[in-house]
Design a protein around this motif. Structure first.
Motif, PDB file in Angstrom:
ATOM      1  N   LYS A  55       0.824  -1.248  -0.038  1.00  0.00           N
ATOM      2  CA  LYS A  55      -0.302   0.295   0.096  1.00  0.00           C
ATOM      3  C   LYS A  55       0.713   1.350   0.020  1.00  0.00           C
ATOM      4  CE  LYS A  55      -3.654   0.076   2.531  1.00  0.00           C
ATOM      5  NZ  LYS A  55      -5.051   0.781   3.411  1.00  0.00           N
ATOM      6  N   VAL A  56       0.129   1.990  -0.781  1.00  0.00           N
ATOM      7  CA  VAL A  56       1.376   3.276  -1.323  1.00  0.00           C
ATOM      8  C   VAL A  56       1.012   4.444  -1.332  1.00  0.00           C
ATOM      9  CG1 VAL A  56       2.913   4.130  -3.261  1.00  0.00           C
ATOM     10  CG2 VAL A  56       2.870   1.259  -3.276  1.00  0.00           C
ATOM     11  N   LEU A  57       1.944   5.455  -0.500  1.00  0.00           N
ATOM     12  CA  LEU A  57       1.240   6.530  -0.628  1.00  0.00           C
ATOM     13  C   LEU A  57       1.744   7.660  -1.311  1.00  0.00           C
ATOM     14  CD1 LEU A  57      -1.046   8.936   0.144  1.00  0.00           C
ATOM     15  CD2 LEU A  57       0.657   9.446   2.357  1.00  0.00           C
ATOM     16  N   ASP A  58       1.249   8.171  -2.239  1.00  0.00           N
ATOM     17  CA  ASP A  58       2.213   8.937  -3.244  1.00  0.00           C
ATOM     18  C   ASP A  58       1.690  10.628  -3.190  1.00  0.00           C
ATOM     19  OD1 ASP A  58       3.868   9.913  -5.497  1.00  0.00           O
ATOM     20  OD2 ASP A  58       2.519   9.946  -6.985  1.00  0.00           O
ATOM     21  N   ILE A  59       2.872  11.236  -2.485  1.00  0.00           N
ATOM     22  CA  ILE A  59       3.204  13.226  -1.731  1.00  0.00           C
ATOM     23  C   ILE A  59       3.259  13.822  -2.952  1.00  0.00           C
ATOM     24  CG2 ILE A  59       3.566  14.565   0.119  1.00  0.00           C
ATOM     25  CD1 ILE A  59       3.463  12.395   2.554  1.00  0.00           C
ATOM     26  N   ILE A 109      -6.588  11.970  -3.396  1.00  0.00           N
ATOM     27  CA  ILE A 109      -7.039  12.516  -1.652  1.00  0.00           C
ATOM     28  C   ILE A 109      -6.940  13.898  -2.590  1.00  0.00           C
ATOM     29  CG2 ILE A 109      -6.258  13.650   0.717  1.00  0.00           C
ATOM     30  CD1 ILE A 109      -6.438  10.515   1.051  1.00  0.00           C
ATOM     31  N   CYS A 110      -7.178  14.997  -2.198  1.00  0.00           N
ATOM     32  CA  CYS A 110      -6.875  16.796  -1.994  1.00  0.00           C
ATOM     33  C   CYS A 110      -6.990  17.669  -0.659  1.00  0.00           C
ATOM     34  CB  CYS A 110      -8.473  17.494  -3.041  1.00  0.00           C
ATOM     35  SG  CYS A 110      -8.277  19.259  -3.649  1.00  0.00           S
ATOM     36  N   GLY A 111      -6.316  17.438  -1.026  1.00  0.00           N
ATOM     37  CA  GLY A 111      -5.466  18.041   0.604  1.00  0.00           C
ATOM     38  C   GLY A 111      -3.794  18.494   1.300  1.00  0.00           C
ATOM     39  N   ASP A 112      -3.829  18.770   2.016  1.00  0.00           N
ATOM     40  CA  ASP A 112      -2.530  18.521   2.818  1.00  0.00           C
ATOM     41  C   ASP A 112      -1.810  17.564   3.971  1.00  0.00           C
ATOM     42  OD1 ASP A 112      -0.417  20.366   3.958  1.00  0.00           O
ATOM     43  OD2 ASP A 112      -1.687  21.459   5.034  1.00  0.00           O
ATOM     44  N   ALA A 113      -0.316  17.454   3.422  1.00  0.00           N
ATOM     45  CA  ALA A 113      -0.074  16.005   3.049  1.00  0.00           C
ATOM     46  C   ALA A 113       0.566  16.318   5.005  1.00  0.00           C
ATOM     47  CB  ALA A 113       1.002  16.501   2.089  1.00  0.00           C
ATOM     48  N   ALA A 114       1.112  17.139   5.276  1.00  0.00           N
ATOM     49  CA  ALA A 114       0.859  17.764   6.673  1.00  0.00           C
ATOM     50  C   ALA A 114      -0.271  17.144   7.445  1.00  0.00           C
ATOM     51  CB  ALA A 114       1.461  19.045   7.010  1.00  0.00           C
ATOM     52  N   LYS A 115      -1.833  17.162   7.284  1.00  0.00           N
ATOM     53  CA  LYS A 115      -2.600  16.131   7.905  1.00  0.00           C
ATOM     54  C   LYS A 115      -3.794  16.288   7.412  1.00  0.00           C
ATOM     55  CE  LYS A 115      -3.787  21.387   8.324  1.00  0.00           C
ATOM     56  NZ  LYS A 115      -1.788  22.561   7.994  1.00  0.00           N
ATOM     57  N   THR A 116      -3.084  14.666   7.411  1.00  0.00           N
ATOM     58  CA  THR A 116      -3.613  13.972   6.464  1.00  0.00           C
ATOM     59  C   THR A 116      -5.955  13.642   6.906  1.00  0.00           C
ATOM     60  OG1 THR A 116      -3.085  11.828   6.268  1.00  0.00           O
ATOM     61  CG2 THR A 116      -1.632  13.378   4.921  1.00  0.00           C
ATOM     62  N   GLU A 117      -5.564  13.328   8.413  1.00  0.00           N
ATOM     63  CA  GLU A 117      -6.605  13.016   8.593  1.00  0.00           C
ATOM     64  C   GLU A 117      -6.762  10.819   8.538  1.00  0.00           C
ATOM     65  OE1 GLU A 117      -9.991  14.853   8.562  1.00  0.00           O
ATOM     66  OE2 GLU A 117      -9.369  16.431   8.986  1.00  0.00           O
ATOM     67  N   LEU A 118      -6.027  11.414   7.591  1.00  0.00           N
ATOM     68  CA  LEU A 118      -5.289   9.441   7.626  1.00  0.00           C
ATOM     69  C   LEU A 118      -4.807   8.346   8.417  1.00  0.00           C
ATOM     70  CD1 LEU A 118      -3.779   9.387   4.150  1.00  0.00           C
ATOM     71  CD2 LEU A 118      -6.129   8.652   4.218  1.00  0.00           C
ATOM     72  N   PRO A 119      -5.900   6.619   9.107  1.00  0.00           N
ATOM     73  CA  PRO A 119      -5.226   6.852  10.252  1.00  0.00           C
ATOM     74  C   PRO A 119      -3.723   6.163   9.874  1.00  0.00           C
ATOM     75  CG  PRO A 119      -7.058   5.078   8.656  1.00  0.00           C
ATOM     76  CD  PRO A 119      -6.575   6.204   8.324  1.00  0.00           C
ATOM     77  N   GLU A 120      -3.852   5.994  11.216  1.00  0.00           N
ATOM     78  CA  GLU A 120      -2.120   6.023  11.009  1.00  0.00           C
ATOM     79  C   GLU A 120      -1.397   4.026  11.148  1.00  0.00           C
ATOM     80  OE1 GLU A 120       0.884   5.571  15.831  1.00  0.00           O
ATOM     81  OE2 GLU A 120      -1.192   5.918  15.842  1.00  0.00           O
ATOM     82  N   SER A 121      -0.221   4.390  10.575  1.00  0.00           N
ATOM     83  CA  SER A 121       0.072   2.555  10.271  1.00  0.00           C
ATOM     84  C   SER A 121      -0.435   2.127   9.019  1.00  0.00           C
ATOM     85  CB  SER A 121       0.587   2.053  11.348  1.00  0.00           C
ATOM     86  OG  SER A 121       1.049   2.085  12.045  1.00  0.00           O
ATOM     87  N   SER A 122      -0.827   2.876   8.025  1.00  0.00           N
ATOM     88  CA  SER A 122      -1.977   2.682   6.681  1.00  0.00           C
ATOM     89  C   SER A 122      -1.301   2.476   5.285  1.00  0.00           C
ATOM     90  CB  SER A 122      -2.403   3.902   6.072  1.00  0.00           C
ATOM     91  OG  SER A 122      -3.394   4.570   7.039  1.00  0.00           O
ATOM     92  N   PHE A 123       0.163   3.117   5.403  1.00  0.00           N
ATOM     93  CA  PHE A 123       1.370   2.249   4.360  1.00  0.00           C
ATOM     94  C   PHE A 123       2.261   2.050   4.522  1.00  0.00           C
ATOM     95  CE2 PHE A 123      -1.370   6.459   3.541  1.00  0.00           C
ATOM     96  CZ  PHE A 123      -2.593   5.388   2.264  1.00  0.00           C
ATOM     97  N   ASP A 124       2.607   0.902   3.918  1.00  0.00           N
ATOM     98  CA  ASP A 124       3.927   0.398   3.803  1.00  0.00           C
ATOM     99  C   ASP A 124       5.299   1.269   3.210  1.00  0.00           C
ATOM    100  OD1 ASP A 124       3.558  -2.028   4.763  1.00  0.00           O
ATOM    101  OD2 ASP A 124       1.862  -2.382   2.430  1.00  0.00           O
ATOM    102  N   VAL A 150       3.870   2.434   8.341  1.00  0.00           N
ATOM    103  CA  VAL A 150       3.825   0.744   8.931  1.00  0.00           C
ATOM    104  C   VAL A 150       5.528   0.694   9.903  1.00  0.00           C
ATOM    105  CG1 VAL A 150       1.931  -0.994   7.861  1.00  0.00           C
ATOM    106  CG2 VAL A 150       4.712  -0.755   7.361  1.00  0.00           C
ATOM    107  N   PRO A 151       5.601   0.086  10.799  1.00  0.00           N
ATOM    108  CA  PRO A 151       6.737  -0.638  11.013  1.00  0.00           C
ATOM    109  C   PRO A 151       7.328  -1.289  10.598  1.00  0.00           C
ATOM    110  CG  PRO A 151       4.804  -0.940  13.258  1.00  0.00           C
ATOM    111  CD  PRO A 151       4.366  -0.221  11.578  1.00  0.00           C
ATOM    112  N   GLY A 152       8.471  -0.322   9.765  1.00  0.00           N
ATOM    113  CA  GLY A 152       9.363  -1.207   9.039  1.00  0.00           C
ATOM    114  C   GLY A 152       9.805  -0.634   7.534  1.00  0.00           C
ATOM    115  N   GLY A 153       8.073  -0.274   7.233  1.00  0.00           N
ATOM    116  CA  GLY A 153       8.276   1.101   6.498  1.00  0.00           C
ATOM    117  C   GLY A 153       9.384   1.855   6.126  1.00  0.00           C
ATOM    118  N   ARG A 154       9.307   2.632   4.512  1.00  0.00           N
ATOM    119  CA  ARG A 154      10.201   3.201   4.203  1.00  0.00           C
ATOM    120  C   ARG A 154       9.068   4.633   3.513  1.00  0.00           C
ATOM    121  NH1 ARG A 154      13.438  -1.274   1.948  1.00  0.00           N
ATOM    122  NH2 ARG A 154      14.863  -1.989   3.661  1.00  0.00           N
TER     123      ARG A 154
END
Length: 270
Positions: A55-59, A109-124, A150-154
């Motif tokens: 699962k990837v987040l592209d900022i 998502i149209c928004g600010d990457a400084a405060k996404t409101e996404l759940p913690e540990s959502s991306f690898d 997630v722990p170990g995520g990069r």
């Protein structure tokens, strides 16, 4: 003077110009150039390590083309969420996702990457390709990245430092290398507005790159003037240790690295 000198320089290829001339959309250009957004990391990491089944987040995803490249069969991400502050990119990215048959593997998502409101540990994996030089609150964005991994995520970061030859990000109209080192911001703004105003998307470009302070003065709001020195200072202040860090240079030089660094590349593991 700037306008006169600019006539002698050929502008680098730029997606804004390609699109306004009836070529590829920005999203299509991003998708076709997706491999270039990760080429610096592949010297140390494999595509599978970065993306396969993850699962990837592209900022700073722009129109989502690079996000969709990460979700493509060639790269193999399980799901990619792109985030950008520009609302109009939602439609363009959605259209390309449908065209490529990747709608179920992509979200915008149209928004600010400084405060996404996404759940913690959502991306690898989190990718910040050409984004660190644009965010208004880089410290807050990096903290948010650590929360979302997630722990170990990069977290994969690459950006051209401010004193890159085209670090002012005005090369769709101004082709003079290091123009921002030789001319004032006021001159750059005045010249840029004159050069793009009559283009079909001229007003959009001006609004995209230039803002106005409360006192009425204009400034280049599209960039935060991120230098190599400032970036390293931020990492130190946040106690974030890079697993991998490299400065890709145009030419090898012991001095003036800020001016001759093509790209700063940094990978941080949570």
């Amino acid at each position: 003077m700037l306008l006169l000198i600019n006539k002698f320089f050929k502008k680098p290829a730029h997606p804004f110009n390609m699109q306004s001339e009836g070529g590829k959309t920005y999203a299509e250009w991003q998708f076709d150039n997706g491999e270039r957004t990760i080429e610096f990391y592949l010297k140390r990491y494999t595509r599978d390590e970065m993306f396969k089944g993850k699962k990837v987040l592209d900022i700073g995803c722009g129109a989502g083309g690079k996000s969709l490249y990460y979700a493509s069969d060639k790269v193999g991400a399980k799901y990619v969420c792109g985030i950008d502050i520009t609302e109009e990119y939602a439609k363009e990215s959605s259209e390309l996702a449908g065209k490529l048959g990747l709608s179920e593997k992509f979200g915008f998502i149209c928004g600010d990457a400084a405060k996404t409101e996404l759940p913690e540990s959502s991306f690898d994996t989190i990718v910040m390709n050409d984004a660190m030089e644009h965010v208004n609150e880089p410290e807050s964005v990096l903290k948010e990245c650590m929360r979302l991994l997630v722990p170990g995520g990069r977290l994969y970061i690459n950006f051209p430092p401010y004193y890159h030859p085209f670090g002012a990000h005005l090369s769709d109209a101004i082709g003079i290398p290091w123009a921002h080192a030789f001319f004032s911001q006021k001159s750059l703004i005045k010249a840029y507005k004159k050069l793009v105003r009559d283009l079909p998307d001229g007003e959009r470009r001006i609004k995209f790159r230039i803002s106005q302070r409360d006192d009425g003065t204009e400034y280049l709001s599209y960039i935060n003037k991120m230098t190599l020195k400032r970036f390293k200072k931020i990492l130190k202040e946040l106690d974030m240790n890079a697993e991998y860090y490299k400065e890709e240079l145009f030419i090898r030089t012991p001095v003036l690295k800020e001016f001759f660094t093509r790209m700063a590349v940094c990978v941080i593991t949570k």
